[in-house]
Design an enzyme around this catalytic site. Structure first.
Site, mmCIF file in Angstrom:
data_model
loop_
_atom_site.group_PDB
_atom_site.id
_atom_site.type_symbol
_atom_site.label_atom_id
_atom_site.label_comp_id
_atom_site.label_asym_id
_atom_site.label_seq_id
_atom_site.Cartn_x
_atom_site.Cartn_y
_atom_site.Cartn_z
ATOM 1 N N CYS A 83 6.092 -2.052 14.609
ATOM 2 C CA CYS A 83 7.529 -2.241 14.801
ATOM 3 C C CYS A 83 8.076 -1.255 15.840
ATOM 4 O O CYS A 83 7.795 -1.401 17.017
ATOM 5 C CB CYS A 83 8.260 -2.141 13.465
ATOM 6 S SG CYS A 83 9.935 -2.817 13.501
ATOM 7 N N HIS B 38 5.303 -6.005 10.084
ATOM 8 C CA HIS B 38 4.899 -4.900 9.211
ATOM 9 C C HIS B 38 3.678 -5.302 8.375
ATOM 10 O O HIS B 38 3.817 -5.909 7.316
ATOM 11 C CB HIS B 38 6.055 -4.508 8.280
ATOM 12 C CG HIS B 38 7.166 -3.795 8.974
ATOM 13 N ND1 HIS B 38 7.225 -2.421 9.053
ATOM 14 C CD2 HIS B 38 8.248 -4.266 9.652
ATOM 15 C CE1 HIS B 38 8.313 -2.070 9.740
ATOM 16 N NE2 HIS B 38 8.949 -3.179 10.111
ATOM 17 N N GLU C 268 1.929 -3.465 6.539
ATOM 18 C CA GLU C 268 1.868 -2.695 5.302
ATOM 19 C C GLU C 268 2.645 -3.344 4.162
ATOM 20 O O GLU C 268 2.426 -3.016 2.991
ATOM 21 C CB GLU C 268 2.396 -1.277 5.538
ATOM 22 C CG GLU C 268 3.900 -1.149 5.724
ATOM 23 C CD GLU C 268 4.371 -1.388 7.154
ATOM 24 O OE1 GLU C 268 5.510 -1.014 7.464
ATOM 25 O OE2 GLU C 268 3.592 -1.964 7.950
ATOM 26 N N GLY D 17 4.046 18.701 -19.147
ATOM 27 C CA GLY D 17 3.589 17.718 -20.115
ATOM 28 C C GLY D 17 3.262 16.386 -19.476
ATOM 29 O O GLY D 17 2.658 15.511 -20.081
ATOM 30 N N GLY D 18 3.677 16.199 -18.208
ATOM 31 C CA GLY D 18 3.413 14.952 -17.512
ATOM 32 C C GLY D 18 2.024 14.914 -16.903
ATOM 33 O O GLY D 18 1.309 15.915 -16.859
ATOM 34 N N ASP E 71 1.110 14.631 -13.767
ATOM 35 C CA ASP E 71 0.915 15.381 -12.526
ATOM 36 C C ASP E 71 0.509 16.830 -12.802
ATOM 37 O O ASP E 71 -0.503 17.309 -12.291
ATOM 38 C CB ASP E 71 2.189 15.350 -11.673
ATOM 39 C CG ASP E 71 2.616 13.947 -11.301
ATOM 40 O OD1 ASP E 71 1.746 13.055 -11.284
ATOM 41 O OD2 ASP E 71 3.814 13.724 -11.056
#
Length: 509
Positions: free
Chosen positions: A82, A169, A171, A224-225, A227
């Site tokens: 683009c 695009h 993607e 606690g998550g 990640d």
């Protein structure tokens, strides 16, 4: 050296999707600002190809973002998407002009050059996705048109053996041939080995962490998550007992979460210290209603509490965090506009004297989960929904109080438990309840009530960059609504949020 495809970001909303699509091909990709390209260091950086992203700007604007395409292309193949394609044409003598009408949505390739390597295996009629207000009206000398649609003559062009541009695009999901085109470029042209995987990431990252940290001690703030949990296990594998984890309870966690999370970490062999600092957080949030101020206060308080606990570990040199790619991307756009603050993105007070260590900074959420599985972590930790660092504070619109948190915890517990019991939890990317700053009239028994309203929020996504509202069964929503109204004192109305991201965000604040 890890081979990589670099995506130069010119500010497109879909730049991150380019990076994701490349990684889905098991090729490592890295998104960097357009003006941060390491010219002349391609070999030492492991760069084997470059993709130029789209942009909200026009290439002929006075302040249009520009980069030395010729210098990049002298070293590695380049694909412009683009704006990236239009920048190529404009830079080398072509013409880019406003389109007679905005070209947006589905289109079909009516012509494809069968000899073009990036269109290998793609047939005329393939659907692509257009999204631009400008169009290329003439190509530079020596450029060749390799694809067209009925409305866009120069839908794609070739500028030599190592440079192409496409005005659509690839993607975007709606470009049915997009993944094939990206594979043709990254593998067929750039020669990518497709060796990127969770296992290779672990091997490379553990080695890098050992070299980076040496014998230094690291403190990591657990939430606690998934990640921060994966970051902790990864660091633990690299430095073992030199890692100390601190889990701060700011009082706005889910029901029973503080105790549950500490129990969960027992099986991971992590050294975790739990700190209940809820009194301080509630006191500092008193009277505050602005969402950004709430985030800032919680972030500052977290640092203060964390700093006090960290000071007990006198020889610590590093702060570990579970920062991931969407955290970094959403916090600051290419134009410098803050979208929202993330609790785990940004500088640390100088007084802490700790350097940042963020082993997951370049991963998307689903990649973090893949790494967690490769590390052998329990599935219930890996599949846990994302939860905001400020916790329920950003799900309470308006002032945060203990009473409101208590109400929200009970409603949220019913919703999340209902998703698990109904087998719907893993079909949803993220779910929670929002406490609204309104009261509504209701009738319970023979009495009129004037109580709070809550909104249920559940979305589907792959990386949180975009999300759609989850189409949960009506029967399930009816059951959860009934249970919340019957069991949570102070709530007499339940709504369901059917907003997608964009234009809305997943959280309400």
């Amino acid at each position: 050296m890890q081979e990589k495809i670099v995506i130069l970001d010119f500010g497109s909303q879909t730049t991150q999707l380019i990076g994701r699509r490349v990684r889905e091909l098991n090729i490592y990709s890295e998104i960097i600002p357009y003006d941060k390209y390491p010219f002349g260091r391609e070999a030492e950086e492991g760069i084997i190809g470059v993709i130029l992203s789209g942009s909200p700007l026009s290439v002929y604007d006075k302040d249009a973002f520009k980069v030395d395409i010729a210098a990049i292309n002298a070293a590695v193949p380049v694909l412009g998407i683009c704006y990236g394609a239009q920048l190529m044409a404009h830079t080398f003598g072509g013409k880019v002009e406003p389109a007679p009408s905005r070209e947006y949505g589905r289109a079909h390739l009516s012509y494809i050059d069968p000899a073009c390597p990036i269109f290998k295996g793609i047939e005329p009629g393939a659907q692509v996705w257009m999204s631009h207000g400008d169009t290329i009206t003439s190509l530079p000398e020596g450029y060749t048109c390799v694809a067209s649609t009925p409305e866009v003559k120069f839908a794609a062009f070739c500028a030599g053996p190592k440079m192409w541009g496409v005005q659509f695009h690839p993607e975007v999901y709606h470009s049915e041939c997009g993944m094939q085109l990206l594979e043709n470029f990254t593998v067929g042209v750039c020669g990518a080995s497709r060796s990127w995987s969770a296992e290779s990431f672990i091997e490379t990252t553990v080695a890098e962490l050992k070299a980076q940290l040496g014998n230094d001690r690291v403190i990591l703030g657990l939430s606690g998550g998934v990640d921060s949990s994966v970051a902790a296990v990864l660091l633990n594998r690299a430095i073992g007992s030199n890692l100390t984890c601190i889990f701060v309870d700011h009082g706005m966690l889910r029901k029973n979460e503080f105790a549950d999370v500490l129990r969960d970490y027992e099986c991971l062999g992590l050294n975790v210290r739990g700190v209940d600092a809820s009194d301080k957080f509630f006191a500092d949030l008193a009277g505050v209603t602005d969402p950004e101020r709430k985030r800032k206060i919680i972030g500052a308080d977290f640092i203060e509490v964390f700093d006090k606990e960290a000071a007990k570990i006198t020889d610590a040199r590093w702060l570990g965090q579970g920062t991931i790619y969407p955290d970094c991307i959403e916090s600051l756009s290419i134009t410098g506009t803050v979208i929202k603050s993330h609790h785990n993105v940004g500088g640390l007070p100088e007084r802490m004297n700790l350097r940042l260590c963020e082993p997951l900074r370049l991963l998307f959420k689903d990649e973090v989960r893949a790494v967690g599985r490769a590390l052998g972590m329990p599935e219930h930790l890996i599949t846990r929904h994302p939860f905001p660092g400020p916790g329920l504070a950003v799900r309470i619109l308006g002032e945060v109080t203990r009473e409101k948190v208590g109400i929200l915890q009970e409603a949220d517990h019913i919703f999340i438990k209902g998703l698990r019991d109904s087998g719907l939890y893993n079909d949803v990317w993220q779910a929670g309840v929002i406490l609204l700053p309104v009261q509504s009239v209701g009738v319970m028994g023979d009495e009129r009530t004037y109580e709070r309203a809550v909104a249920l929020r559940a979305v589907t996504s792959t990386d949180a960059m975009t999300a759609d509202w989850a189409h949960l069964p009506y029967e399930f929503l009816a059951k959860v609504s009934n249970e919340i109204i019957n069991k949570v004192r102070g709530v007499n109305r339940v709504c369901y949020d059917i907003s997608s991201k964009p234009p809305a965000t997943i959280e309400w604040e």
